[in-house]
Design a protein around this motif. Structure first.
Motif, short mmCIF file in Angstrom:
data_model
loop_
_atom_site.label_atom_id
_atom_site.label_comp_id
_atom_site.label_asym_id
_atom_site.label_seq_id
_atom_site.Cartn_x
_atom_site.Cartn_y
_atom_site.Cartn_z
N ALA A 128 11.14 76.74 -5.00
CA ALA A 128 12.21 76.16 -5.79
C ALA A 128 12.71 74.88 -5.16
N ALA A 129 12.78 74.84 -3.83
CA ALA A 129 13.40 73.70 -3.16
C ALA A 129 12.89 73.55 -1.75
N ILE A 130 13.02 72.31 -1.26
CA ILE A 130 12.82 71.99 0.15
C ILE A 130 14.17 71.54 0.68
N VAL A 131 14.69 72.24 1.68
CA VAL A 131 16.00 71.92 2.25
C VAL A 131 15.79 71.03 3.46
N ILE A 132 16.39 69.83 3.43
CA ILE A 132 16.17 68.87 4.50
C ILE A 132 17.51 68.31 4.98
N ASP A 133 17.76 68.43 6.27
CA ASP A 133 18.82 67.68 6.93
C ASP A 133 18.17 66.38 7.39
N PRO A 134 18.64 65.22 6.91
CA PRO A 134 17.96 63.97 7.25
C PRO A 134 17.82 63.72 8.75
N MET A 135 18.73 64.26 9.56
CA MET A 135 18.61 64.15 11.02
C MET A 135 19.11 65.47 11.61
N PRO A 136 18.25 66.47 11.70
CA PRO A 136 18.70 67.82 12.08
C PRO A 136 19.45 67.83 13.41
N GLY A 137 20.71 68.24 13.37
CA GLY A 137 21.56 68.19 14.55
C GLY A 137 21.11 69.13 15.64
N ARG A 138 20.96 70.41 15.32
CA ARG A 138 20.57 71.37 16.35
C ARG A 138 19.11 71.21 16.76
N ALA A 139 18.33 70.57 15.93
CA ALA A 139 16.90 70.41 16.21
C ALA A 139 16.61 69.11 16.94
N GLY A 140 17.63 68.51 17.56
CA GLY A 140 17.40 67.37 18.42
C GLY A 140 18.09 66.09 18.04
N LEU A 141 18.70 66.02 16.85
CA LEU A 141 19.34 64.80 16.36
C LEU A 141 18.34 63.65 16.38
N ILE A 142 17.19 63.92 15.73
CA ILE A 142 16.06 63.01 15.72
C ILE A 142 15.90 62.45 14.31
N PRO A 143 15.69 61.15 14.16
CA PRO A 143 15.53 60.59 12.82
C PRO A 143 14.19 60.95 12.20
N PRO A 144 14.12 61.02 10.88
CA PRO A 144 12.84 61.29 10.22
C PRO A 144 11.97 60.04 10.23
N THR A 145 10.67 60.23 10.32
CA THR A 145 9.77 59.09 10.18
C THR A 145 9.62 58.76 8.70
N PRO A 146 9.40 57.49 8.37
CA PRO A 146 9.17 57.14 6.96
C PRO A 146 8.00 57.91 6.35
N GLU A 147 6.96 58.18 7.17
CA GLU A 147 5.80 58.92 6.67
C GLU A 147 6.16 60.34 6.27
N PHE A 148 7.03 60.97 7.06
CA PHE A 148 7.44 62.33 6.75
C PHE A 148 8.26 62.37 5.45
N VAL A 149 9.23 61.47 5.34
CA VAL A 149 10.06 61.41 4.13
C VAL A 149 9.19 61.16 2.90
N ALA A 150 8.27 60.22 3.00
CA ALA A 150 7.42 59.89 1.86
C ALA A 150 6.53 61.06 1.47
N ALA A 151 5.95 61.73 2.45
CA ALA A 151 5.03 62.84 2.15
C ALA A 151 5.76 63.99 1.47
N VAL A 152 6.92 64.35 2.00
CA VAL A 152 7.68 65.45 1.41
C VAL A 152 8.11 65.12 -0.01
N GLN A 153 8.60 63.91 -0.21
CA GLN A 153 9.06 63.54 -1.55
C GLN A 153 7.90 63.49 -2.55
N GLN A 154 6.76 62.97 -2.10
CA GLN A 154 5.63 62.85 -3.01
C GLN A 154 5.13 64.21 -3.48
N VAL A 155 4.96 65.14 -2.56
CA VAL A 155 4.43 66.45 -2.95
C VAL A 155 5.48 67.25 -3.72
#
Length: 452
Positions: A216-243
């Protein structure tokens, strides 16, 4: 080096905090009523807050880099919020009927955030995520969701999956496991959650494709706080959105924490275009709040104008006028100038911390953006959750670092993201960087044990 305001020993808590904790142990299972409360070895009890500072029960003053888990973007006792709440208290605290205050805050958020067409208010970020997942299920007719390994989205069963997994149970790199977050989590919940690894675009696309018919959905925190406060790569954002677009899977952008990254929020900053958003924390001005928002056609599942909606969503205190007026006052003050100030302070501090690391050749790295930062006791900046998890010597070094900060009048989360607030100045960030450099210069006994 600044003089420590604490005179009772290594990271000590005062006797008033000890007395309070003794009372608390009689009425709370572990002496606290939130699992997120830090203790070393007991919690430090606060008496009041003033701007960027906290004063504990023993009268000691601390620069607050926690901000009640990033909520207090204007610090403590922000006058516009205080004045708005006092006015509303005199008119009533809550009603069974709607008020103009909820329209004011809704209009502000809808006008500000690209992709937000309509909105519903709830009381917490957990509720917001829960109803967003329910909305996605109602809209798509599917039940499963995908989420990022290590990402925190509140305490709704499905989004709790794999939020605290580790080397012992997180599974192979190419097949991240669905790991329960508490004893007794139903197997049926685990079977309906696909765990993705952050910033692994190829694996995310493969796992989403393989499970597309039930997602139904993909839940995404754009910069997961507990998971390192790491920015998403453009490739990751594009791949998830495309599929996701290919298969009609909704994207839920969880901005409960990261909405503070800019005037339009974090999704706009990183090129993510969610179908649904979840908000909380800063939009309540320090009072309880949450919100679900997004595309008008998807949000229509909450529409009760013609009978029972697809997703009934109520809540006795949802859109209560105290939270609405506090949130409106806070958000009005978060104009472009306020965000520019926070961005400048954040950039300055992260640069200062990086420079200190370089001067000492220490195995530390700094992540974050805008008003958020995190110190990692790791020589290489993590790219995803598995690289951000703290192992033995790393966890010990972080505990000692937070103790050093406390000894010099700074409250910073242990092994989590820290935040700045609008009343802070360069003098405050200079203090943070000075204390960090003092730690690097004096704690070689810890630093030499860290991996390089």
């Amino acid at each position: 080096m600044p003089t420590s305001p604490i005179a009772e020993g290594h990271n000590s808590v005062g006797h008033h905090s000890r007395e309070a904790f003794a009372r608390a142990r009689g009425v709370f299972p572990d002496g606290t009523t939130r699992v997120t409360i830090e203790r070393d070895p007991i919690p430090r009890y606060m008496g009041r807050g003033e701007g960027a500072y906290l004063i504990d029960l023993d009268g000691r003053r601390f620069l607050d880099l926690n901000g009640n888990f990033t909520v207090l973007i204007h610090g403590h006792g922000f006058p516009p919020v205080v004045e708005a709440v006092i006015r509303q208290l005199q008119s009533g605290t809550c009603f069974a009927n709607p008020t103009l205050a909820e329209i004011d805050l809704a209009e502000l958020i809808c006008e500000r955030v690209p992709g937000v067409e309509t909105i519903r208010f709830v009381n917490t970020g957990t509720e917001a995520v829960m109803f967003a997942v329910k909305a996605a299920r109602a809209f798509t007719g599917r039940s499963a969701i995908a989420k990022i390994e290590g990402a925190y989205h509140g305490t709704y069963d499905w989004v709790e999956v794999s939020q605290a997994s580790g080397p012992a149970n997180w599974g192979a790199p190419e097949a991240p496991a669905a790991v329960p977050s508490y004893r007794g989590m139903p197997d049926s919940v685990l079977s309906e959650v696909i765990t993705l690894r952050f910033n692994d675009a190829v694996l995310a696309e493969q796992l989403i494709e393989a499970n597309a018919s039930r997602l139904a959905a993909i839940v995404i925190d754009p910069m997961p706080g507990r998971a390192g406060l790491i920015p998403p790569t453009p490739e990751f954002v594009a791949a998830v959105q495309q599929v996701a677009r290919k298969h009609g899977i909704l994207i839920i952008g969880d901005e409960v924490l990261n909405f503070r990254q800019g005037y339009e929020g974090a999704s706009a900053r990183y090129g993510l275009k969610p179908d649904l958003f979840t908000f909380g924390k800063i939009i309540g001005g320090g009072l309880p709040i949450g919100a679900i928002a997004g595309r008008r056609d998807v949000m229509r599942v909450f529409d009760a104008s013609e009978g029972k909606p697809g997703v009934p969503q109520g809540g006795t205190f949802s859109a209560n006028p105290l939270s609405m007026v506090a949130g409106f006052a806070s958000m009005q003050a978060l104009d472009h100038a306020a965000f520019a100030h926070l961005e400048s302070l954040g950039d300055r501090l992260r640069s200062q911390l990086d420079a200190a690391v370089a001067r000492h050749g220490a195995p530390f790295s700094i992540s974050g953006a805008a008003s958020l930062f995190r110190i990692h006791p790791k020589a290489v900046l993590p790219r995803e959750t598995r690289e951000a998890v703290l192992m033995g010597p790393e966890a010990h070094a972080m505990l000692e670092l937070t103790r050093t900060f406390a000894e010099h009048g700074i409250i910073i989360p242990n092994g989590a993201g820290a935040c700045l607030s609008t009343p802070m100045t360069t003098a405050d960030t200079d203090l943070v960087s000075t204390v960090f450099e003092h730690f690097l210069a004096t704690r070689g006994d810890l630093i030499e044990r860290l991996p390089r």
